[in-house]
Structure formats: structure tokens, C-alpha cells
Design a protein around this motif. Structure first.
Motif, PDB file in Angstrom:
ATOM      1  N   TYR A 135      45.678  31.931  36.037  1.00  0.00           N
ATOM      2  CA  TYR A 135      44.301  31.492  35.778  1.00  0.00           C
ATOM      3  C   TYR A 135      43.678  30.941  37.054  1.00  0.00           C
ATOM      4  O   TYR A 135      42.532  31.273  37.393  1.00  0.00           O
ATOM      5  N   ARG A 136      44.404  30.121  37.768  1.00  0.00           N
ATOM      6  CA  ARG A 136      43.855  29.496  38.975  1.00  0.00           C
ATOM      7  C   ARG A 136      43.687  30.509  40.101  1.00  0.00           C
ATOM      8  O   ARG A 136      42.701  30.449  40.852  1.00  0.00           O
ATOM      9  N   ARG A 137      44.618  31.448  40.227  1.00  0.00           N
ATOM     10  CA  ARG A 137      44.458  32.488  41.251  1.00  0.00           C
ATOM     11  C   ARG A 137      43.229  33.337  40.949  1.00  0.00           C
ATOM     12  O   ARG A 137      42.432  33.645  41.842  1.00  0.00           O
ATOM     13  N   LEU A 138      43.092  33.708  39.672  1.00  0.00           N
ATOM     14  CA  LEU A 138      41.945  34.524  39.279  1.00  0.00           C
ATOM     15  C   LEU A 138      40.644  33.773  39.479  1.00  0.00           C
ATOM     16  O   LEU A 138      39.609  34.372  39.811  1.00  0.00           O
ATOM     17  N   ASN A 139      40.677  32.465  39.294  1.00  0.00           N
ATOM     18  CA  ASN A 139      39.483  31.646  39.503  1.00  0.00           C
ATOM     19  C   ASN A 139      38.991  31.797  40.936  1.00  0.00           C
ATOM     20  O   ASN A 139      37.798  32.033  41.187  1.00  0.00           O
ATOM     21  N   GLY A 140      39.910  31.665  41.874  1.00  0.00           N
ATOM     22  CA  GLY A 140      39.522  31.791  43.276  1.00  0.00           C
ATOM     23  C   GLY A 140      39.046  33.185  43.623  1.00  0.00           C
ATOM     24  O   GLY A 140      38.053  33.352  44.346  1.00  0.00           O
ATOM     25  N   VAL A 141      39.733  34.184  43.097  1.00  0.00           N
ATOM     26  CA  VAL A 141      39.373  35.573  43.404  1.00  0.00           C
ATOM     27  C   VAL A 141      37.994  35.920  42.856  1.00  0.00           C
ATOM     28  O   VAL A 141      37.159  36.494  43.556  1.00  0.00           O
ATOM     29  N   THR A 142      37.749  35.591  41.589  1.00  0.00           N
ATOM     30  CA  THR A 142      36.464  35.946  40.984  1.00  0.00           C
ATOM     31  C   THR A 142      35.305  35.188  41.617  1.00  0.00           C
ATOM     32  O   THR A 142      34.185  35.702  41.671  1.00  0.00           O
ATOM     33  N   ARG A 143      35.565  33.973  42.100  1.00  0.00           N
ATOM     34  CA  ARG A 143      34.506  33.207  42.754  1.00  0.00           C
ATOM     35  C   ARG A 143      34.034  33.907  44.033  1.00  0.00           C
ATOM     36  O   ARG A 143      32.853  33.879  44.368  1.00  0.00           O
ATOM     37  N   GLU A 144      34.959  34.556  44.718  1.00  0.00           N
ATOM     38  CA  GLU A 144      34.628  35.178  45.990  1.00  0.00           C
ATOM     39  C   GLU A 144      34.120  36.610  45.849  1.00  0.00           C
ATOM     40  O   GLU A 144      33.385  37.094  46.717  1.00  0.00           O
ATOM     41  N   LEU A 145      34.495  37.295  44.781  1.00  0.00           N
ATOM     42  CA  LEU A 145      34.284  38.740  44.726  1.00  0.00           C
ATOM     43  C   LEU A 145      33.125  39.204  43.858  1.00  0.00           C
ATOM     44  O   LEU A 145      32.777  40.387  43.910  1.00  0.00           O
ATOM     45  N   GLY A 146      32.518  38.333  43.071  1.00  0.00           N
ATOM     46  CA  GLY A 146      31.513  38.778  42.114  1.00  0.00           C
ATOM     47  C   GLY A 146      30.356  39.561  42.707  1.00  0.00           C
ATOM     48  O   GLY A 146      30.383  40.793  42.804  1.00  0.00           O
ATOM     49  N   TRP A 147      29.301  38.850  43.106  1.00  0.00           N
ATOM     50  CA  TRP A 147      28.115  39.513  43.624  1.00  0.00           C
ATOM     51  C   TRP A 147      28.345  40.228  44.955  1.00  0.00           C
ATOM     52  O   TRP A 147      27.730  41.301  45.179  1.00  0.00           O
TER      53      TRP A 147
END
Length: 278
Positions: free
Chosen positions: A161-173
Motif C-alpha cells: 500500500y505504501r509503495r503504491l502510494n508513492g508510485v501513484t503520487r508521482e505517475l498520475g498526470w
């Protein structure tokens, strides 16, 4: 030389189309995941949607009954009554408020770090169950300090969950921006732009279909880890709720790919018609 140049342009167009497809999928998944499981404002809605699932309510009711019977062993011969009461309780506004508060607290601990571990607290839900038991004629009152319980979140799931949090924060837009730029460049760099538009759309749509298939396989794998049919039903229900926005995002990417594909075909047909008319 012209043939070699054309080959390079085709290869570059293919590479850019692949980048566009992957970036669209990554961007859609990232944005949907952030909205569903990382946005604190969405936690109450997520909790409400979970309680709308009968399998989830049943799983919570069973957990509450098991915990309260552990605290008060004299209630072990009243399993049926407790189960009916717990299932009914999960449909009430008071229980929904307790469950929502627990979900919000768990989300906060998942992001900030639970000590010593991340849990879903059952205290308020257990208190509501005891109040319901008393209201139906029971006379057992468990001391407040003993009326407590938790569902421990697996540490591997917390780390993921925490790894995905960081990844999705950087990769979205940024991924969406890269996807749009790559798609436009793939069309512009190609010698046959109408045909390139068709293949870019087909590649994007194919990537979305593959991602939807991978999501379904992941759901089946998660449900397969449950030991009982009820557990599998609960996992399926939770997965459907959590992944709903992700599926919608991927469906949007698929639709975008289909639109580009149809547009490319239409433009090719239009050009063919004009050539034949000339």
C-alpha cells in the motif's frame, strides 16, 4: 536511403505508440487508485460502498461475534442470536458511522505508519453490538476496557500500500501528459498518418484490455487465498469496491483507443473514396 529512412520512422512510430499505450494505462490506474484508496475525503464513501456489499457485512458480523464470544465465553451458546443481531446491526446508520470512523483511522495509519502495526479497530462496533444485545433482553455488560478488538492488516499488504502510494503520487498526470505527447508524435512521425492513428488507437485499446484482464486475474488470486467460500465472497466484494474506479479508468482508456481506431479507419476510407473519385 528513402527506404531506410521510412523504416526508421515506422520503428519510431511503433515505439511511440507503445509508450503512449503504457503511459495511458499507468496514468489511468494511478489517478483512479489515488481517488479511491488514498484520498482522505473519499474514505467515507469507500466505507459506505463496502457496507453496501452483503458479503462484507456478513464477514464483519462474523468477526464481531467471534470477538465478543472470546471476551465473554458465556455467549458461545448464543451464536445464532448474536449473528442475527450483528448482521442487522451492520445495516444501521450508527454502525455505518462507527465503521466509517474505523476505516478513516486505518487509512491514516496506513499512510503515516501504525504502531506497532496497522489495524482496523472494532471497539465502537463491539460496543454497538453489546448495546443491541442489551436492548433485546440480555443482561451481560462487559467492562469498557475489555470491549476491544482489532483486525490486523497483513504487513506485506501495508508495505505494498505504501509503495503504491508513492508510485501513484508521482505517475498520475505526468503519465497522461507523456501518453498524449507520445501518441501525437507517433502520428506525426509516420509517413501514413491516418494509418498511424488507427494503429495507435488499436495499441492503446489493446493495452487497456490486457490491464483489465490482469486486474481480473489479480482479483481471482486474492480470493483464492481465502480459506472459506464466505471469505472468498468477501474478498471478491472488497476487490470490486476498491477496483471500481480503476476499472472505470481503464474503460476510459479503452474507449479512447476505440475512438482513435475508428477515426483512423474513417479517415483512411475517406481518403480512399476521394482517390477513387479523382
Amino acid at each position: 536511403m528513402g527506404g531506410q529512412g521510412g523504416g526508421v520512422r515506422r520503428a519510431l512510430a511503433v515505439l511511440l505508440a507503445l509508450i503512449a499505450a503504457i503511459s495511458f494505462v499507468v496514468g489511468a490506474v494511478s489517478l483512479a487508485a489515488r481517488q479511491t484508496i488514498y484520498d482522505p475525503q473519499n474514505a467515507p464513501d469507500l466505507a459506505a460502498r463496502l457496507l453496501d456489499e452483503p458479503a462484507v457485512r456478513l464477514a464483519i458480523a462474523e468477526k464481531l461475534v467471534t470477538r465478543i464470544q472470546t471476551i465473554a465465553p458465556v455467549l458461545r451458546d448464543r451464536t445464532d442470536q448474536l449473528s442475527q443481531l450483528a448482521e442487522l446491526l451492520t445495516t444501521t446508520p450508527a454502525f455505518q458511522r462507527s465503521f466509517t470512523a474505523a476505516v478513516v483511522a486505518t487509512q491514516r495509519d496506513l499512510e503515516e505508519g501504525g504502531v506497532p502495526e496497522v489495524v482496523l479497530r472494532l471497539d465502537d462496533m463491539l460496543a454497538a453490538l453489546q448495546a443491541g444485545l442489551i436492548a433485546t433482553g440480555g443482561d451481560l455488560v462487559i467492562p469498557e476496557g475489555q470491549l476491544t478488538g482489532v483486525i490486523v492488516i497483513d504487513r506485506d499488504q501495508v508495505r505494498a500500500y505504501r509503495r503504491l502510494n508513492g508510485v501513484t503520487r508521482e505517475l498520475g498526470w505526468p503519465s497522461i501528459a507523456i501518453a498524449v505527447a507520445a501518441a501525437v508524435c507517433a502520428v506525426l512521425v509516420s509517413e501514413r498518418r491516418r494509418k498511424a492513428l488507427f494503429w495507435v488507437g488499436a495499441t492503446v485499446g489493446g493495452a487497456a484490455i490486457l490491464a483489465l484482464g490482469a486486474l481480473a486475474l489479480a482479483k481471482n488470486a486474492a480470493a483464492g487465498q481465502a480459506r472459506t467460500q464466505k471469505g472468498q465472497d468477501a474478498v471478491d466484494a472488497v476487490w470490486d469496491v476498491v477496483a471500481r474506479d480503476i476499472r472505470m479508468g481503464l474503460a476510459g482508456v479503452l474507449l479512447l483507443g476505440l475512438v482513435a481506431t475508428v477515426t483512423g479507419l474513417s479517415l483512411q476510407a475517406f481518403r480512399g473514396g476521394r482517390t477513387a473519385g479523382a
